[in-house]
Each structure stands twice: as structure tokens, then as C-alpha cells.
Design a protein around this motif. Structure first.
Motif, short mmCIF file in Angstrom:
data_model
loop_
_atom_site.label_atom_id
_atom_site.label_comp_id
_atom_site.label_asym_id
_atom_site.label_seq_id
_atom_site.Cartn_x
_atom_site.Cartn_y
_atom_site.Cartn_z
N ASP A 13 0.81 -1.22 0.00
CA ASP A 13 0.00 0.00 0.00
C ASP A 13 0.84 1.27 0.00
O ASP A 13 0.32 2.37 -0.21
CB ASP A 13 -0.93 0.02 1.22
N GLY A 14 2.12 1.13 0.26
CA GLY A 14 2.98 2.31 0.30
C GLY A 14 4.44 1.88 0.32
O GLY A 14 4.75 0.69 0.31
N PRO A 15 5.35 2.83 0.36
CA PRO A 15 6.78 2.50 0.37
C PRO A 15 7.18 1.82 1.67
O PRO A 15 6.58 2.06 2.73
CB PRO A 15 7.46 3.86 0.24
N GLN A 16 8.18 0.94 1.58
CA GLN A 16 8.69 0.24 2.75
C GLN A 16 9.79 1.09 3.39
O GLN A 16 10.91 1.13 2.91
CB GLN A 16 9.26 -1.14 2.34
N LEU A 17 9.44 1.80 4.47
CA LEU A 17 10.39 2.71 5.11
C LEU A 17 11.26 2.00 6.15
O LEU A 17 12.36 2.47 6.44
CB LEU A 17 9.64 3.87 5.76
#
Length: 280
Positions: free
Chosen positions: A258-262
Motif C-alpha cells: 500500500d505504500g513505500p517500505q520505510l
């Protein structure tokens, strides 16, 4: 199983047919997800696995996240409007019907499980949603699933459907090759255009393999007694004759996140994989 009700963690009594002194796969997953429908024996499995894999709860969270994203994908990007969820487990946010019916209100969802606690929740589900069904059956007996009159009355096997095996097959305790034959039997019965989604514990065959194998031993020797980690090649064998949707068989965390892997992935996040395949 005992016929005598026993106290639950909330002070209420366990449903008839539920043995709170024996671990349940559905309730163990509930414990992994910080749920409330579990007993001390189920939480003991979590604690035992955490001794070898401290981030073990991520196995369940990644599995659930993968399920939700797959449901969203099938509801928005395909014409699939009927779903067969094998080993659905206890209801938690979000369930298959909640995701797909948000996009397709008339989509049909047939849940299958044989855990008494899941059965109780399933009956409640039937009362609130006419497009959902719950069938009590053994998900490791594909022929019985395919011949089940309740399922065949609700799911039309003459039109494409979505079949889910999410976090189920690694809990099969029989011959190691049996899940491959189970999936072949199920896939052979699906009409062209159907999609199959599957997630499974992974031995990544790298520096995290030791953690995976230690966790496997902890699962196998826990009160639950099941939890097999397979290699990437072994998992590919569970998709016979299917065309895998990009990005193929990958860690659940890497399947259209769902979003970047920070943050760096934990050991557990590196040890569960999933894929979606389409039957030509």
C-alpha cells in the motif's frame, strides 16, 4: 473435545464443542493478530514461536494484509464476483466480503472452515449478509469441498471464481507433497478465467533460513503441532497450470504494498510468501 463448557478469557463460557485446553489454528491466528477470541493454550503457541522469531506476529499481519490487497485487486481489476475462502478463520478486520462487497455489493462469498468457534461466528455472519455463506468442512479434503452441495448451490462452477488458500496449507500435517495434489484437484475443477490466491510460510534459503526452521520446530512442537515452512520452488508447485499475476510469487510484504517500505523487513516478514494465479 469436551462437551462441558469451560470458562473463556472474558469470563464467559466456551461454546459447546470447543475445547479450551487444546490449541486451535483459528484461535492461534487470532492471538497472533491481538484478537480476543483465544485461550491461554493458544497464546502459549505464540509465546513459544516468539522465542525463536520475536517478530512472529508479523506472519499473521502480513498474511492478512496480503488477503486484503488481493481482494481489492480482484474486485477492482477483474470480473470475479464469487469467492470461495478455504480456511477462513475467525472474523477480523477486514474480511473477504467486507473488501469485495464494498466494490461489488452483489459479490458472493462462501467461507469454509471446521473450527467450532469459527462456526459460531459464521452463523452470525449469515444473519447479517445474504450474499455470504459459511460451510463447515475439512479444507484438506478437496474432493469433499468440490462435491459439497451447499457450496455448489451457492458457487457457480460454470463461471470464473476466486479461490483463496490463505495461510492454510502450512498447517497440513500429512505427507509433504499432499498439498500439491490438493491444489491440483481444486484447480482442475475451476473454470477458465478463475483466480487462485495462496499464502504460505516461506524458507527464504538465505541468512533467515535458520530463523524459519527454528520457528517451524517451535510450531511443530507447540500445542498446535503444525506450521511447515516451504522453499520458493516448493511453493511454486502449489500453482499448477496457472499464470501468475505480476510480481509472481514473492514475500507477502512485496506483493503490491500500500505504500513505500520505510523500515527494514523483520525476519517474519521475510518468511511468508504469496501469489495470485489465473487459470487460462
Amino acid at each position: 473435545m469436551t462437551d462441558s463448557p469451560a470458562p473463556s478469557v472474558s469470563g464467559q463460557r466456551a461454546p459447546v464443542g470447543v475445547d479450551p485446553t487444546r490449541a486451535s489454528i483459528a484461535r492461534v491466528y487470532d492471538a497472533f493478530l491481538n484478537g480476543k477470541d483465544n485461550y491461554e493454550i493458544d497464546r502459549a503457541v505464540l509465546k513459544q514461536v516468539q522465542e525463536h522469531m520475536p517478530s512472529a506476529q508479523e506472519l499473521a499481519f502480513e498474511n492478512r494484509g496480503f488477503l486484503i490487497r488481493v481482494c481489492r485487486f480482484l474486485a477492482t481489476q477483474t470480473d470475479i464476483d464469487q469467492f470461495l475462502d478455504l480456511g477462513s478463520g475467525l472474523p477480523t478486520a477486514e474480511n473477504v466480503h467486507q473488501v469485495v462487497q464494498r466494490v461489488r455489493p452483489d459479490a458472493r462469498v462462501n467461507y469454509v472452515d471446521n473450527d467450532p468457534v469459527v462456526l459460531a461466528h459464521g452463523r452470525a455472519l449469515l444473519e447479517e449478509n445474504e450474499n455470504c455463506r459459511f460451510v463447515a468442512a475439512d479444507i484438506f479434503d478437496p474432493k469433499a469441498i468440490l462435491e459439497n452441495e451447499e457450496i455448489r448451490h451457492f458457487i457457480d462452477f460454470n463461471k470464473p471464481l476466486g479461490l483463496f488458500q490463505m495461510g492454510t496449507l502450512h498447517h497440513y500435517n500429512g505427507p509433504r507433497d499432499a498439498p500439491k495434489e490438493m491444489m491440483r484437484t481444486l484447480i482442475d475443477a475451476l473454470p477458465s478465467g478463475s483466480f487462485v490466491a495462496l499464502s504460505h510460510f516461506l524458507d527464504p534459503q538465505n541468512e533467515h533460513s535458520t530463523t524459519a526452521r527454528d520457528a517451524e520446530e517451535a510450531f511443530l512442537h507447540s500445542p498446535m503441532g503444525s506450521g511447515t515452512f516451504r522453499t520458493h520452488d516448493e511453493l511454486l508447485e502449489l500453482f499448477p497450470g496457472l499464470e501468475l499475476v505480476e510480481p509472481g510469487l514473492v514475500r507477502c510484504a512485496d506483493w503490491w504494498p500500500d505504500g513505500p517500505q520505510l523500515r527494514p523487513l523483520t525476519s517474519a516478514q521475510r518468511c511468508i510468501a504469496g501469489a495470485v494465479g489465473r487459470k487460462p
